[in-house]
Write a protein that holds these residues in place. Structure first.
Motif, PDB file in Angstrom:
ATOM      1  N   ASN A 259       0.815  -1.216   0.000  1.00 16.56           N
ATOM      2  CA  ASN A 259       0.000   0.000   0.000  1.00 16.56           C
ATOM      3  C   ASN A 259       0.850   1.268   0.000  1.00 16.56           C
ATOM      4  OD1 ASN A 259      -3.093  -0.768   0.504  1.00 16.56           O
ATOM      5  ND2 ASN A 259      -1.809  -2.234   1.614  1.00 16.56           N
ATOM      6  N   GLY A 260       2.120   1.131  -0.321  1.00 17.12           N
ATOM      7  CA  GLY A 260       3.033   2.260  -0.285  1.00 17.12           C
ATOM      8  C   GLY A 260       3.019   3.085  -1.556  1.00 17.12           C
ATOM      9  N   PRO A 261       3.748   4.214  -1.554  1.00 18.38           N
ATOM     10  CA  PRO A 261       3.816   5.077  -2.741  1.00 18.38           C
ATOM     11  C   PRO A 261       4.562   4.391  -3.877  1.00 18.38           C
ATOM     12  CG  PRO A 261       5.387   5.793  -1.061  1.00 18.38           C
ATOM     13  CD  PRO A 261       4.538   4.746  -0.420  1.00 18.38           C
ATOM     14  N   GLY A 262       4.141   4.691  -5.083  1.00 23.21           N
ATOM     15  CA  GLY A 262       4.814   4.161  -6.260  1.00 23.21           C
ATOM     16  C   GLY A 262       4.357   2.793  -6.708  1.00 23.21           C
ATOM     17  N   VAL A 263       3.556   2.113  -5.889  1.00 22.18           N
ATOM     18  CA  VAL A 263       3.143   0.755  -6.246  1.00 22.18           C
ATOM     19  C   VAL A 263       2.245   0.763  -7.479  1.00 22.18           C
ATOM     20  CG1 VAL A 263       1.885  -1.283  -5.476  1.00 22.18           C
ATOM     21  CG2 VAL A 263       3.407  -0.092  -3.896  1.00 22.18           C
ATOM     22  N   GLY A 264       1.333   1.714  -7.559  1.00 24.00           N
ATOM     23  CA  GLY A 264       0.412   1.767  -8.694  1.00 24.00           C
ATOM     24  C   GLY A 264       1.138   1.915 -10.019  1.00 24.00           C
ATOM     25  N   ARG A 265       2.166   2.759 -10.048  1.00 23.01           N
ATOM     26  CA  ARG A 265       2.907   2.939 -11.300  1.00 23.01           C
ATOM     27  C   ARG A 265       3.704   1.687 -11.649  1.00 23.01           C
ATOM     28  NH1 ARG A 265       4.303   6.872 -15.138  1.00 23.01           N
ATOM     29  NH2 ARG A 265       5.271   5.610 -16.781  1.00 23.01           N
ATOM     30  N   VAL A 267       2.876  -1.382 -10.919  1.00 23.33           N
ATOM     31  CA  VAL A 267       1.891  -2.336 -11.438  1.00 23.33           C
ATOM     32  C   VAL A 267       1.575  -2.020 -12.899  1.00 23.33           C
ATOM     33  CG1 VAL A 267      -0.528  -3.068 -11.262  1.00 23.33           C
ATOM     34  CG2 VAL A 267       0.880  -2.892  -9.191  1.00 23.33           C
ATOM     35  N   PHE A 268       1.367  -0.755 -13.184  1.00 18.11           N
ATOM     36  CA  PHE A 268       1.063  -0.349 -14.567  1.00 18.11           C
ATOM     37  C   PHE A 268       2.213  -0.695 -15.501  1.00 18.11           C
ATOM     38  CE2 PHE A 268       1.564   2.808 -17.959  1.00 18.11           C
ATOM     39  CZ  PHE A 268       0.374   2.645 -18.639  1.00 18.11           C
ATOM     40  N   ASP A 269       3.428  -0.342 -15.120  1.00 17.77           N
ATOM     41  CA  ASP A 269       4.577  -0.580 -15.997  1.00 17.77           C
ATOM     42  C   ASP A 269       4.793  -2.065 -16.261  1.00 17.77           C
ATOM     43  OD1 ASP A 269       5.072   2.126 -16.187  1.00 17.77           O
ATOM     44  OD2 ASP A 269       6.638   2.145 -14.654  1.00 17.77           O
ATOM     45  N   SER A 270       4.541  -2.886 -15.241  1.00 20.34           N
ATOM     46  CA  SER A 270       4.785  -4.315 -15.391  1.00 20.34           C
ATOM     47  C   SER A 270       3.663  -5.037 -16.120  1.00 20.34           C
ATOM     48  CB  SER A 270       5.001  -4.964 -14.020  1.00 20.34           C
ATOM     49  OG  SER A 270       3.783  -5.013 -13.293  1.00 20.34           O
ATOM     50  N   ASP A 271       2.465  -4.509 -16.005  1.00 19.00           N
ATOM     51  CA  ASP A 271       1.288  -5.256 -16.455  1.00 19.00           C
ATOM     52  C   ASP A 271       0.515  -4.506 -17.538  1.00 19.00           C
ATOM     53  OD1 ASP A 271      -1.040  -6.801 -16.633  1.00 19.00           O
ATOM     54  OD2 ASP A 271      -1.154  -7.190 -14.493  1.00 19.00           O
ATOM     55  N   PHE A 272      -0.317  -3.582 -17.162  1.00 23.10           N
ATOM     56  CA  PHE A 272      -1.281  -2.987 -18.086  1.00 23.10           C
ATOM     57  C   PHE A 272      -0.635  -2.038 -19.084  1.00 23.10           C
ATOM     58  CE2 PHE A 272      -3.054  -3.874 -13.899  1.00 23.10           C
ATOM     59  CZ  PHE A 272      -3.784  -5.001 -14.246  1.00 23.10           C
ATOM     60  N   GLY A 273       0.368  -1.284 -18.644  1.00 25.54           N
ATOM     61  CA  GLY A 273       1.083  -0.430 -19.583  1.00 25.54           C
ATOM     62  C   GLY A 273       1.834  -1.241 -20.620  1.00 25.54           C
ATOM     63  N   ALA A 274       2.433  -2.344 -20.158  1.00 31.24           N
ATOM     64  CA  ALA A 274       3.128  -3.221 -21.103  1.00 31.24           C
ATOM     65  C   ALA A 274       2.147  -3.845 -22.090  1.00 31.24           C
ATOM     66  CB  ALA A 274       3.876  -4.305 -20.333  1.00 31.24           C
ATOM     67  N   ALA A 275       1.001  -4.281 -21.601  1.00 32.68           N
ATOM     68  CA  ALA A 275      -0.001  -4.893 -22.483  1.00 32.68           C
ATOM     69  C   ALA A 275      -0.572  -3.885 -23.468  1.00 32.68           C
ATOM     70  CB  ALA A 275      -1.121  -5.505 -21.646  1.00 32.68           C
ATOM     71  N   LEU A 276      -0.702  -2.648 -23.044  1.00 34.43           N
ATOM     72  CA  LEU A 276      -1.265  -1.608 -23.904  1.00 34.43           C
ATOM     73  C   LEU A 276      -0.432  -1.427 -25.174  1.00 34.43           C
ATOM     74  CD1 LEU A 276      -3.567   0.538 -23.889  1.00 34.43           C
ATOM     75  CD2 LEU A 276      -1.919   2.128 -22.876  1.00 34.43           C
ATOM     76  N   ASN A 277       0.860  -1.651 -25.064  1.00 34.27           N
ATOM     77  CA  ASN A 277       1.762  -1.470 -26.190  1.00 34.27           C
ATOM     78  C   ASN A 277       2.196  -2.793 -26.829  1.00 34.27           C
ATOM     79  OD1 ASN A 277       2.100   1.484 -26.172  1.00 34.27           O
ATOM     80  ND2 ASN A 277       2.859   1.105 -24.111  1.00 34.27           N
ATOM     81  N   GLU A 278       1.501  -3.875 -26.473  1.00 35.71           N
ATOM     82  CA  GLU A 278       1.803  -5.194 -27.030  1.00 35.71           C
ATOM     83  C   GLU A 278       1.508  -5.163 -28.544  1.00 35.71           C
ATOM     84  OE1 GLU A 278       0.784  -8.548 -28.891  1.00 35.71           O
ATOM     85  OE2 GLU A 278      -0.936  -7.597 -27.916  1.00 35.71           O
ATOM     86  N   LYS A 324      -5.812  -1.542  -6.459  1.00 37.25           N
ATOM     87  CA  LYS A 324      -5.913  -0.384  -5.562  1.00 37.25           C
ATOM     88  C   LYS A 324      -5.755   0.966  -6.258  1.00 37.25           C
ATOM     89  CE  LYS A 324      -3.894   2.097  -1.694  1.00 37.25           C
ATOM     90  NZ  LYS A 324      -5.174   2.712  -1.299  1.00 37.25           N
ATOM     91  N   ALA A 325      -4.708   1.136  -7.052  1.00 38.96           N
ATOM     92  CA  ALA A 325      -4.474   2.436  -7.669  1.00 38.96           C
ATOM     93  C   ALA A 325      -5.637   2.820  -8.587  1.00 38.96           C
ATOM     94  CB  ALA A 325      -3.162   2.422  -8.446  1.00 38.96           C
ATOM     95  N   TYR A 326      -6.202   1.835  -9.284  1.00 38.35           N
ATOM     96  CA  TYR A 326      -7.348   2.106 -10.150  1.00 38.35           C
ATOM     97  C   TYR A 326      -8.576   2.470  -9.319  1.00 38.35           C
ATOM     98  CZ  TYR A 326      -4.552   0.421 -14.016  1.00 38.35           C
ATOM     99  OH  TYR A 326      -3.567   0.283 -14.951  1.00 38.35           O
ATOM    100  N   PHE A 327      -8.794   1.760  -8.234  1.00 36.95           N
ATOM    101  CA  PHE A 327      -9.921   2.079  -7.363  1.00 36.95           C
ATOM    102  C   PHE A 327      -9.794   3.503  -6.818  1.00 36.95           C
ATOM    103  CE2 PHE A 327     -12.054  -2.067  -5.789  1.00 36.95           C
ATOM    104  CZ  PHE A 327     -11.997  -2.617  -7.064  1.00 36.95           C
ATOM    105  N   ASP A 328      -8.616   3.842  -6.315  1.00 38.94           N
ATOM    106  CA  ASP A 328      -8.422   5.182  -5.766  1.00 38.94           C
ATOM    107  C   ASP A 328      -8.698   6.245  -6.825  1.00 38.94           C
ATOM    108  OD1 ASP A 328      -7.778   4.284  -3.241  1.00 38.94           O
ATOM    109  OD2 ASP A 328      -5.614   4.540  -3.471  1.00 38.94           O
ATOM    110  N   ALA A 329      -8.174   6.027  -8.035  1.00 39.15           N
ATOM    111  CA  ALA A 329      -8.352   7.016  -9.098  1.00 39.15           C
ATOM    112  C   ALA A 329      -9.816   7.155  -9.493  1.00 39.15           C
ATOM    113  CB  ALA A 329      -7.511   6.625 -10.313  1.00 39.15           C
ATOM    114  N   TYR A 330     -10.510   6.031  -9.644  1.00 39.66           N
ATOM    115  CA  TYR A 330     -11.912   6.093 -10.066  1.00 39.66           C
ATOM    116  C   TYR A 330     -12.819   6.605  -8.944  1.00 39.66           C
ATOM    117  CZ  TYR A 330     -10.363   3.151 -14.012  1.00 39.66           C
ATOM    118  OH  TYR A 330      -9.731   2.636 -15.111  1.00 39.66           O
TER     119      TYR A 330
END
Length: 347
Positions: A259-265, A267-278, A324-330
């Motif tokens: 739940n610390g700072p930077g975790v959301g980014r 997660v994005f870089d490893s997973d969804f951001g990488a998939a977005l540019n697949e 978590k990061a998506y929930f917080d943002a939405y």
């Protein structure tokens, strides 16, 4: 052409932001605390759920008035079962065999859901053990396992027995669920019972699930996207955390990390951001990201719906760490939702 289109889209500036218009002007705001959790079933076999004690103490000190969990409601499972051509795998993964509960209670899912609402609407301040057993049986018939466990845990141990709709099979189910290595039971249900709640709320949603026309190629493309430095960093961090889970302080430290700072980014870089540019011609990665965003939006809508019925309340959400990061943002976009800082609570 693609780059110019992206630049043009990014150049458009909104003149309205819901998050800048929080309310109400008077009265108690809605507060939501989102706890990122690893799935307890995926922790090492040596993990002892009693070491969640300090975490649960911290969460209890926040005094949530309702708790939402990453589980499918009985009503959604009932919906998914009506469309097996699309949701066969989702049903197998996220729903459970209801046969014993309707056999014991005579209720199908819609009837059980309606009866549970009616019972809770007229629920006494001091319900009898018989009433709690009956409500637990109704919850089970409605496909609501975690709320049934809340009622079970609120019974004195001497009253945790068959009767009032709970037959021997359902009692055995509740005893099994009570000890299941799952955050819905070891954190949420136990905390709800401790705080005097009558239930927890299932807010997961799998209705965005679909079957790819080429599952093998889809899986290979997404897995290839996940093979990146950010994923390796996440895996190393989780491996180190999982080595140190022997005490309540260790477990609390694990939750601080998730739940610390930077975790959301990360997660994005490893997973969804990488998939977005697949780069597959079929755009499998973008299909995957579309599923993920749709699922999170629907989950957040379910959370907002819980608050709608109880304005001015505190809601704890227990959800897998990648959400978590998506929930917080939405949630932050909602006019009548104020986010609480879980990192501060865990310090």
């Amino acid at each position: 052409m693609a780059l110019s289109s992206l630049a043009a889209a990014q150049g458009y500036q909104l003149d309205f932001s819901p998050s800048a218009l929080k309310g109400p002007a008077t009265g108690t705001p809605n507060e939501v605390l989102v706890l990122a959790t690893p799935h307890l079933s995926q922790l090492p076999a040596s993990f002892d759920a009693t070491n969640l004690q300090l975490l649960n103490d911290r969460l209890a000190s926040w005094k949530p008035q309702a708790i939402a969990i990453e589980a499918l409601s009985g009503m959604q499972c009932d919906f998914l079962r009506r469309f097996p051509h699309r949701y066969k795998e989702s049903i197998a993964s996220y729903c459970w065999d209801l046969a014993p509960a309707p056999a014991a209670t005579g209720l199908d899912v819609p009837a059980a859901a309606a009866q549970a609402e009616q019972l809770l609407a007229a629920w006494p301040a001091a319900p009898s053990a018989s009433q709690r057993r009956h409500l637990a049986a109704v919850f089970l018939a409605g496909g609501e396992r975690a709320p049934a466990v809340v009622q079970w845990l609120r019974l004195p141990e001497s009253e945790r027995q068959a009767g009032d709709g709970l037959d021997a099979t359902l009692v055995e189910q509740l005893r099994t669920l009570e000890g299941k290595r799952d955050e819905s039971y070891q954190i949420a249900a136990r905390l709800a019972a401790r705080l005097g709640h009558e239930r927890v709320y299932a807010m997961d949603d799998q209705s965005a699930d679909s079957i790819s026309t080429d599952r093998k190629a889809y899986g290979e493309a997404v897995m290839k996207a996940w093979d990146n430095p950010a994923t390796k960093k996440r895996m190393r961090a989780n491996e180190e955390l999982n080595k140190r889970l022997g005490t309540p302080d260790d477990v609390l430290a694990m939750y601080r990390a998730h739940n610390g700072p930077g975790v959301g980014r990360l997660v994005f870089d490893s997973d969804f951001g990488a998939a977005l540019n697949e780069p597959s011609p079929q755009r499998f990665g973008r299909n995957y990201v579309g599923y993920w965003e749709t699922r999170n939006l629907r989950m957040v809508a379910n959370i907002r719906d819980v608050l709608t019925a109880r304005p001015g309340s505190r809601l704890l959400v227990v959800v897998g760490a990648s959400h978590k990061a998506y929930f917080d943002a939405y949630l932050h976009q909602m006019h009548d939702v104020c986010l609480a800082d879980v990192a501060a609570l865990l310090r």
